[in-house]
Design an enzyme around this catalytic site. Structure first.
Site, PDB file in Angstrom:
ATOM      1  N   GLY A   4      -6.484  -2.760   9.756  1.00 19.42           N
ATOM      2  CA  GLY A   4      -7.266  -3.534  10.883  1.00 19.42           C
ATOM      3  C   GLY A   4      -8.835  -2.985  10.593  1.00 19.42           C
TER       4      GLY A   4
ATOM      5  N   GLY B 247     -10.744  -5.662   5.500  1.00 13.65           N
ATOM      6  CA  GLY B 247     -11.514  -6.127   6.351  1.00 13.65           C
ATOM      7  C   GLY B 247     -11.464  -7.717   5.925  1.00 13.65           C
TER       8      GLY B 247
ATOM      9  N   PHE C 189      -6.216   3.058   6.419  1.00 15.09           N
ATOM     10  CA  PHE C 189      -5.829   2.214   7.781  1.00 15.09           C
ATOM     11  C   PHE C 189      -5.776   0.793   7.542  1.00 15.09           C
ATOM     12  CE2 PHE C 189      -6.686   6.766   8.431  1.00 15.09           C
ATOM     13  CZ  PHE C 189      -5.587   7.098   9.106  1.00 15.09           C
TER      14      PHE C 189
ATOM     15  N   ASP D 168      -9.960  -6.028  -0.917  1.00 15.06           N
ATOM     16  CA  ASP D 168      -8.881  -5.688  -0.084  1.00 15.06           C
ATOM     17  C   ASP D 168      -9.868  -4.779   1.016  1.00 15.06           C
ATOM     18  OD1 ASP D 168      -6.734  -4.420   1.537  1.00 15.06           O
ATOM     19  OD2 ASP D 168      -6.130  -3.345  -0.052  1.00 15.06           O
TER      20      ASP D 168
ATOM     21  N   HIS E 210      -0.318  -0.928  -4.838  1.00  9.51           N
ATOM     22  CA  HIS E 210      -1.542  -0.126  -4.798  1.00  9.51           C
ATOM     23  C   HIS E 210      -1.280   1.194  -4.551  1.00  9.51           C
ATOM     24  CE1 HIS E 210      -5.761   0.009  -2.211  1.00  9.51           C
ATOM     25  NE2 HIS E 210      -5.659   0.851  -3.456  1.00  9.51           N
TER      26      HIS E 210
ATOM     27  N   ASP F  13       1.052  -1.108  -0.007  1.00  9.61           N
ATOM     28  CA  ASP F  13      -0.030  -0.069   0.123  1.00  9.61           C
ATOM     29  C   ASP F  13       0.767   1.420   0.048  1.00  9.61           C
ATOM     30  OD1 ASP F  13      -2.564  -1.152  -0.044  1.00  9.61           O
ATOM     31  OD2 ASP F  13      -2.724  -1.292   2.355  1.00  9.61           O
TER      32      ASP F  13
END
Length: 213
Positions: free
Chosen positions: A128, A160, A126, A158, A49, A18
């Site tokens: 998590g 969760g 973010f 992408d 990404h 990321d």
């Protein structure tokens, strides 16, 4: 390097990096030098990404760093056709990411140019975060569009992705599932967590394939 080695030992063959600019998303992460360092350790696919406002500025630096896939966001690029062509001209696979509320009309217009479509099931920025409800339906609609227009394009998810969501995501049609916290956090080893996710993804994919036939 140690994290890459551990994940590869577990069976991972895609590594998703990321890139965040602090503008398109409220966070900062990973430049071309980190991608180049990862490239020396990664035997499989280096998937970059670009969560940035000016993705065109970063095509050459990340292509030079060894990216196999470069994914840009539909929401920030008014010249998607040009950007996607530039990525492919560098010999890199071109991907398009769609945030959870982005209309799929963006995808329809450029799907023939894509090697990968990334369905975001959280708002990016973010790690998590929890999977946004309704994500499976969105993945299913993207998979249907892909199957009808560009079967060679990979459907990626992408956000969760964990023990509870990886199976439904694969059943809905996702082929590459990005997991960060679910692999590198929590109880047990990276290998144990990765293989548990992989088993649930494979079971979900088999169930989804049966439903589509």
């Amino acid at each position: 390097g140690e994290a890459v080695a551990e994940a590869q030992k577990a069976g991972a063959d895609w590594f998703h990096l990321d890139v965040m600019d602090g503008r398109f998303v409220p966070n900062l992460a990973f430049g071309p030098s980190v991608a180049a360092a990862c490239r020396t350790a990664i035997r499989g696919t280096l998937d970059v990404h670009l969560m940035v406002e000016r993705p065109g500025d970063w095509i050459d630096p990340f292509a030079d760093a060894g990216a196999d896939v470069l994914t840009v966001h539909a929401e920030v690029d008014p010249h998607l056709h040009r950007t996607l062509h530039r990525i492919r001209d560098r010999g890199v696979q071109a991907g398009l990411a769609l945030n959870p509320a982005t209309p799929l009309a963006y995808l329809r217009e450029v799907l023939p140019l894509l090697d990968l479509v990334l369905v975001m099931t959280v708002n990016p920025g973010f790690g998590g975060q929890s999977w946004i409800a309704g994500g499976e339906d969105r993945v299913r609609r993207v998979r249907d569009l892909r199957d009808a227009s560009n079967p060679g394009c990979t459907v990626q998810v992408d956000g969760g992705v964990d023990d509870a969501t990886v199976g439904p995501a694969a059943a809905a049609g996702a082929e590459v599932l990005v997991a960060g916290s679910a692999v590198f956090g929590g109880n047990g080893s990276v290998t144990e967590r990765f293989r548990a996710l992989q088993a649930k993804a494979e079971a979900g994919a088999a169930h989804g394939a049966a439903d589509r036939t």
